[in-house]
Design a protein around this motif. Structure first.
Motif, PDB file in Angstrom:
ATOM      1  N   ILE A   7     -34.989 -10.746 -20.285  1.00 51.39           N
ATOM      2  CA  ILE A   7     -35.084  -9.550 -21.164  1.00 51.39           C
ATOM      3  C   ILE A   7     -36.724  -9.025 -21.990  1.00 51.39           C
ATOM      4  O   ILE A   7     -35.727  -7.981 -22.086  1.00 51.39           O
ATOM      5  CB  ILE A   7     -34.800 -10.287 -22.146  1.00 51.39           C
ATOM      6  CG1 ILE A   7     -33.922 -10.860 -22.015  1.00 51.39           C
ATOM      7  CG2 ILE A   7     -34.818  -9.937 -23.817  1.00 51.39           C
ATOM      8  CD1 ILE A   7     -32.391 -12.612 -22.186  1.00 51.39           C
ATOM      9  N   ILE A 119     -31.286  -1.320 -26.843  1.00 48.79           N
ATOM     10  CA  ILE A 119     -31.637  -2.297 -26.542  1.00 48.79           C
ATOM     11  C   ILE A 119     -33.291  -2.785 -26.764  1.00 48.79           C
ATOM     12  O   ILE A 119     -33.712  -4.000 -26.415  1.00 48.79           O
ATOM     13  CB  ILE A 119     -31.990  -1.794 -24.928  1.00 48.79           C
ATOM     14  CG1 ILE A 119     -30.909  -1.194 -23.913  1.00 48.79           C
ATOM     15  CG2 ILE A 119     -32.852  -2.506 -23.631  1.00 48.79           C
ATOM     16  CD1 ILE A 119     -30.859  -0.456 -22.592  1.00 48.79           C
ATOM     17  N   PHE A 128     -31.327 -10.849 -26.348  1.00 44.13           N
ATOM     18  CA  PHE A 128     -30.600 -10.178 -26.238  1.00 44.13           C
ATOM     19  C   PHE A 128     -29.101 -10.809 -25.825  1.00 44.13           C
ATOM     20  O   PHE A 128     -28.790 -10.525 -24.467  1.00 44.13           O
ATOM     21  CB  PHE A 128     -31.051  -9.029 -24.912  1.00 44.13           C
ATOM     22  CG  PHE A 128     -30.494  -7.929 -25.384  1.00 44.13           C
ATOM     23  CD1 PHE A 128     -30.140  -6.732 -26.593  1.00 44.13           C
ATOM     24  CD2 PHE A 128     -30.121  -6.089 -23.411  1.00 44.13           C
ATOM     25  CE1 PHE A 128     -29.433  -5.691 -26.318  1.00 44.13           C
ATOM     26  CE2 PHE A 128     -29.628  -5.003 -23.771  1.00 44.13           C
ATOM     27  CZ  PHE A 128     -28.899  -4.599 -25.028  1.00 44.13           C
ATOM     28  N   PRO A 130     -25.008 -11.831 -26.023  1.00 47.26           N
ATOM     29  CA  PRO A 130     -23.766 -11.114 -25.897  1.00 47.26           C
ATOM     30  C   PRO A 130     -23.346  -9.720 -27.063  1.00 47.26           C
ATOM     31  O   PRO A 130     -22.849  -8.499 -26.850  1.00 47.26           O
ATOM     32  CB  PRO A 130     -22.784 -11.958 -25.440  1.00 47.26           C
ATOM     33  CG  PRO A 130     -23.811 -13.001 -24.955  1.00 47.26           C
ATOM     34  CD  PRO A 130     -24.954 -13.150 -25.988  1.00 47.26           C
ATOM     35  N   GLU A 132     -25.028  -8.274 -28.593  1.00 50.54           N
ATOM     36  CA  GLU A 132     -25.878  -6.965 -28.328  1.00 50.54           C
ATOM     37  C   GLU A 132     -25.550  -6.319 -27.533  1.00 50.54           C
ATOM     38  O   GLU A 132     -25.684  -4.807 -27.997  1.00 50.54           O
ATOM     39  CB  GLU A 132     -27.736  -7.386 -29.709  1.00 50.54           C
ATOM     40  CG  GLU A 132     -27.583  -8.045 -30.338  1.00 50.54           C
ATOM     41  CD  GLU A 132     -29.110  -8.688 -30.484  1.00 50.54           C
ATOM     42  OE1 GLU A 132     -29.922  -8.916 -31.377  1.00 50.54           O
ATOM     43  OE2 GLU A 132     -29.531  -9.518 -29.216  1.00 50.54           O
ATOM     44  N   ARG A 133     -25.730  -6.662 -26.613  1.00 51.32           N
ATOM     45  CA  ARG A 133     -25.016  -5.971 -25.308  1.00 51.32           C
ATOM     46  C   ARG A 133     -23.885  -5.230 -25.540  1.00 51.32           C
ATOM     47  O   ARG A 133     -23.796  -4.609 -24.783  1.00 51.32           O
ATOM     48  CB  ARG A 133     -25.255  -7.114 -24.228  1.00 51.32           C
ATOM     49  CG  ARG A 133     -26.550  -7.903 -23.411  1.00 51.32           C
ATOM     50  CD  ARG A 133     -26.021  -8.852 -22.876  1.00 51.32           C
ATOM     51  NE  ARG A 133     -26.677  -8.515 -21.234  1.00 51.32           N
ATOM     52  CZ  ARG A 133     -28.003  -8.448 -20.649  1.00 51.32           C
ATOM     53  NH1 ARG A 133     -28.973  -7.852 -21.369  1.00 51.32           N
ATOM     54  NH2 ARG A 133     -27.674  -7.235 -20.039  1.00 51.32           N
ATOM     55  N   ARG A 137     -23.082  -1.108 -25.428  1.00 49.23           N
ATOM     56  CA  ARG A 137     -21.269  -0.842 -24.069  1.00 49.23           C
ATOM     57  C   ARG A 137     -21.313  -0.332 -24.543  1.00 49.23           C
ATOM     58  O   ARG A 137     -20.487   1.085 -24.229  1.00 49.23           O
ATOM     59  CB  ARG A 137     -21.797  -1.897 -23.537  1.00 49.23           C
ATOM     60  CG  ARG A 137     -20.859  -2.504 -21.866  1.00 49.23           C
ATOM     61  CD  ARG A 137     -20.478  -2.233 -21.716  1.00 49.23           C
ATOM     62  NE  ARG A 137     -20.448  -4.078 -21.953  1.00 49.23           N
ATOM     63  CZ  ARG A 137     -21.033  -5.381 -22.589  1.00 49.23           C
ATOM     64  NH1 ARG A 137     -22.138  -5.225 -21.530  1.00 49.23           N
ATOM     65  NH2 ARG A 137     -21.064  -6.356 -22.578  1.00 49.23           N
ATOM     66  N   VAL A 152     -26.284  -2.916 -18.581  1.00 49.46           N
ATOM     67  CA  VAL A 152     -25.532  -4.108 -19.878  1.00 49.46           C
ATOM     68  C   VAL A 152     -24.511  -3.472 -19.570  1.00 49.46           C
ATOM     69  O   VAL A 152     -23.245  -2.895 -19.016  1.00 49.46           O
ATOM     70  CB  VAL A 152     -26.568  -3.366 -21.540  1.00 49.46           C
ATOM     71  CG1 VAL A 152     -27.345  -3.321 -21.957  1.00 49.46           C
ATOM     72  CG2 VAL A 152     -25.591  -1.791 -21.073  1.00 49.46           C
TER      73      VAL A 152
END
Length: 152
Positions: A7, A119, A128, A130, A132-133, A137, A152
């Motif tokens: 990360i 990111i 980072f 899930p 935020e991902r 995405r 991502v």
């Protein structure tokens, strides 16, 4: 390599790429989309506590890729985006996604830079997560960028 290291390395790589493109990132659309992205990532879990707000504001103010813009202007725009989310999260999110969508019509370098800023902000604390991902995405899809391009 440990997840934490991956990360951190990914965020550092994104930051380096952003700094390299700094001269291409001067438009008002990029500035506004970046602050919208920062707010969405900060609020990804549905809550932005004061310490997180300060931490993200500090990251924005010191991010070399954003130094084409006055730090106070960026802070005010970031706060405005957070206020929209606090007033009505769903409606605020739609408004911020529309703001982000404006860079799709501009240079592709700006659209990718907005994703990279998400990111960098998401990975700055070494987690980072899930939610935020998922936000990053979703922004990728809105901008027509394959999320796999950013892992991502």
């Amino acid at each position: 390599m440990a997840l934490w290291d991956r990360i951190r390395e990914s965020a550092q790589t994104m930051q380096s790429q952003l700094v390299a493109k700094k001269n291409d990132l001067k438009s008002g659309a990029f500035r506004d989309a970046s602050m919208a992205m920062c707010a969405l990532v900060a609020a990804a879990d549905g809550v932005v506590d004061p310490s997180e707000r300060r931490r993200v504001a500090q990251l924005i103010a010191t991010n070399e890729a954003l130094q084409n813009f006055p730090a106070e202007d960026l802070r005010l725009r970031f706060e405005g985006c957070l206020d929209k989310l606090a007033a009505d999260f769903d409606f605020g999110k739609v408004a911020l996604m529309q703001e982000i969508g404006k860079v799709k019509k501009k240079k592709p370098v700006e659209a990718r830079a907005v994703v990279q800023i998400g990111i960098v902000i998401g990975g700055a604390d070494g987690d980072f997560d899930p939610t935020e991902r998922a936000v990053v995405r979703e922004v990728c899809f809105a901008l027509g960028i394959p999320p796999a391009e950013f892992d991502v």
